[in-house]
Design a protein around this motif. Structure first.
Motif, PDB file in Angstrom:
ATOM      1  N   SER A 124       0.898  -1.319  -0.189  1.00 15.02           N
ATOM      2  CA  SER A 124      -0.623   0.026   0.108  1.00 15.02           C
ATOM      3  C   SER A 124       0.551   1.508  -0.015  1.00 15.02           C
ATOM      4  O   SER A 124       0.707   2.647  -0.269  1.00 15.02           O
ATOM      5  N   VAL A 125       2.552   0.844   0.258  1.00 17.58           N
ATOM      6  CA  VAL A 125       2.564   2.203   0.603  1.00 17.58           C
ATOM      7  C   VAL A 125       3.160   2.625  -0.316  1.00 17.58           C
ATOM      8  O   VAL A 125       3.637   3.924  -1.117  1.00 17.58           O
ATOM      9  N   ILE A 126       3.648   2.064  -2.082  1.00 19.90           N
ATOM     10  CA  ILE A 126       4.193   2.392  -3.035  1.00 19.90           C
ATOM     11  C   ILE A 126       2.440   3.157  -3.858  1.00 19.90           C
ATOM     12  O   ILE A 126       2.836   3.803  -4.877  1.00 19.90           O
ATOM     13  N   GLY A 127       1.510   1.843  -3.664  1.00 16.64           N
ATOM     14  CA  GLY A 127       0.415   2.839  -3.935  1.00 16.64           C
ATOM     15  C   GLY A 127       0.225   4.181  -3.705  1.00 16.64           C
ATOM     16  O   GLY A 127      -0.406   4.656  -4.607  1.00 16.64           O
ATOM     17  N   LEU A 128      -0.034   4.130  -1.924  1.00 16.32           N
ATOM     18  CA  LEU A 128      -0.545   5.849  -2.583  1.00 16.32           C
ATOM     19  C   LEU A 128       1.177   6.882  -2.544  1.00 16.32           C
ATOM     20  O   LEU A 128       0.493   8.185  -2.591  1.00 16.32           O
ATOM     21  N   SER A 129       1.892   6.222  -2.345  1.00 18.26           N
ATOM     22  CA  SER A 129       3.001   7.174  -3.141  1.00 18.26           C
ATOM     23  C   SER A 129       2.660   7.908  -4.575  1.00 18.26           C
ATOM     24  O   SER A 129       3.190   8.820  -5.054  1.00 18.26           O
ATOM     25  N   VAL A 130       2.961   6.687  -5.309  1.00 16.54           N
ATOM     26  CA  VAL A 130       1.704   6.871  -6.771  1.00 16.54           C
ATOM     27  C   VAL A 130       0.974   8.027  -6.631  1.00 16.54           C
ATOM     28  O   VAL A 130       0.989   9.214  -7.765  1.00 16.54           O
ATOM     29  N   VAL A 131      -0.259   7.401  -6.387  1.00 16.17           N
ATOM     30  CA  VAL A 131      -1.135   8.787  -6.517  1.00 16.17           C
ATOM     31  C   VAL A 131      -0.759   9.913  -6.117  1.00 16.17           C
ATOM     32  O   VAL A 131      -1.358  11.166  -6.155  1.00 16.17           O
ATOM     33  N   GLY A 132      -0.384   9.630  -4.473  1.00 13.26           N
ATOM     34  CA  GLY A 132      -0.145  11.637  -3.765  1.00 13.26           C
ATOM     35  C   GLY A 132       0.649  12.171  -4.411  1.00 13.26           C
ATOM     36  O   GLY A 132       1.161  13.279  -4.679  1.00 13.26           O
TER      37      GLY A 132
END
Length: 232
Positions: free
Chosen positions: A125-133
């Motif tokens: 989830s860290v990379i998913g949220l980082s990509v979106v953010g």
């Protein structure tokens, strides 16, 4: 509306930071597990640093072309450089948390498979949220500054440039290491697949992270931001 979008992107990054600390607080296993995990972590960082040395040169060359050969290329160049840096940052964040979460996931699975799944899910989830953010924040801030989607597409161009090399470079590396580990380990020495006694296994796992995590993160980032910019 723009304030809401920027707030949502910042919130996703805050949650990503929170999940990172949550994962890192979990036990990393015994000494051998930590040793193997650290070798993979250091190997992945070494690969990325070497890859970024070449990518910086490429970005600078393309930035100079945009600056001097395209009319009004100054703003486009700024957008391009920010896009490249953002794409590399998204992939780098994902790779760092993935290589830190592997032994922690293994250790948690000893108690219950659900515990390991939770750590693996949170680290992903860290990379998913980082990509979106990072992507949403970059596009929003550049739109506030320039107020022109025809300039912001440079942001997507920069992101695509990094993703191209990160995905292909990491993929070539991991396939070379994978085949080498199989030929020497399984065929010549009779060592089981992914056995830590085979040094090539470490290289194989390094390749999996730089290709499938850092490379994929950069790839997802450029697809995400280019979809937004195309709609704009």
């Amino acid at each position: 509306m723009m304030e809401f979008v920027i707030g949502a992107s910042l919130m996703s990054l805050i949650v990503a930071v929170f999940l990172t600390f949550y994962v890192l607080k979990k036990p990393a296993g015994n000494r051998k597990m930590q040793e193997i995990s650290e070798a993979i972590h250091r190997g992945a960082l070494t690969f990325l640093h070497k890859e970024y040395d070449f990518l910086v040169v490429f970005l600078m060359i393309v930035a100079l072309i945009l600056l001097f050969l395209i009319k009004g290329g100054g703003k486009l160049t700024i957008s391009f450089i920010i896009g490249g840096i953002s794409s590399a940052l998204a992939g780098n964040i994902g790779m760092r948390i993935a290589t830190k979460a592997n032994s922690r996931t293994t250790e948690a699975t000893k108690v219950h498979i659900g515990n390991g799944l939770k750590i693996a899910f949170y680290s992903g989830s860290v990379i998913g949220l980082s990509v979106v953010g990072i992507g949403l924040l970059g596009v929003s801030v550049l739109y506030l500054i320039f107020d022109d989607p025809n300039i912001i597409y440079g942001f997507g161009f920069g992101a695509s440039s990094i993703a191209l090399f990160a995905r292909v470079g990491g993929g070539i590396y991991t396939k070379a290491a994978d085949v080498g580990a199989d030929l020497v380990g399984k065929v010549e020495k009779g060592i089981p697949e992914d056995d830590p006694r085979n040094p090539a296994v470490i290289a194989d796992n390094v390749g999996d992270n730089v290709g499938d995590v850092a490379g994929m993160g950069a790839d997802l980032f450029e697809s995400y931001v280019n979809g937004i910019i195309a709609a704009m």
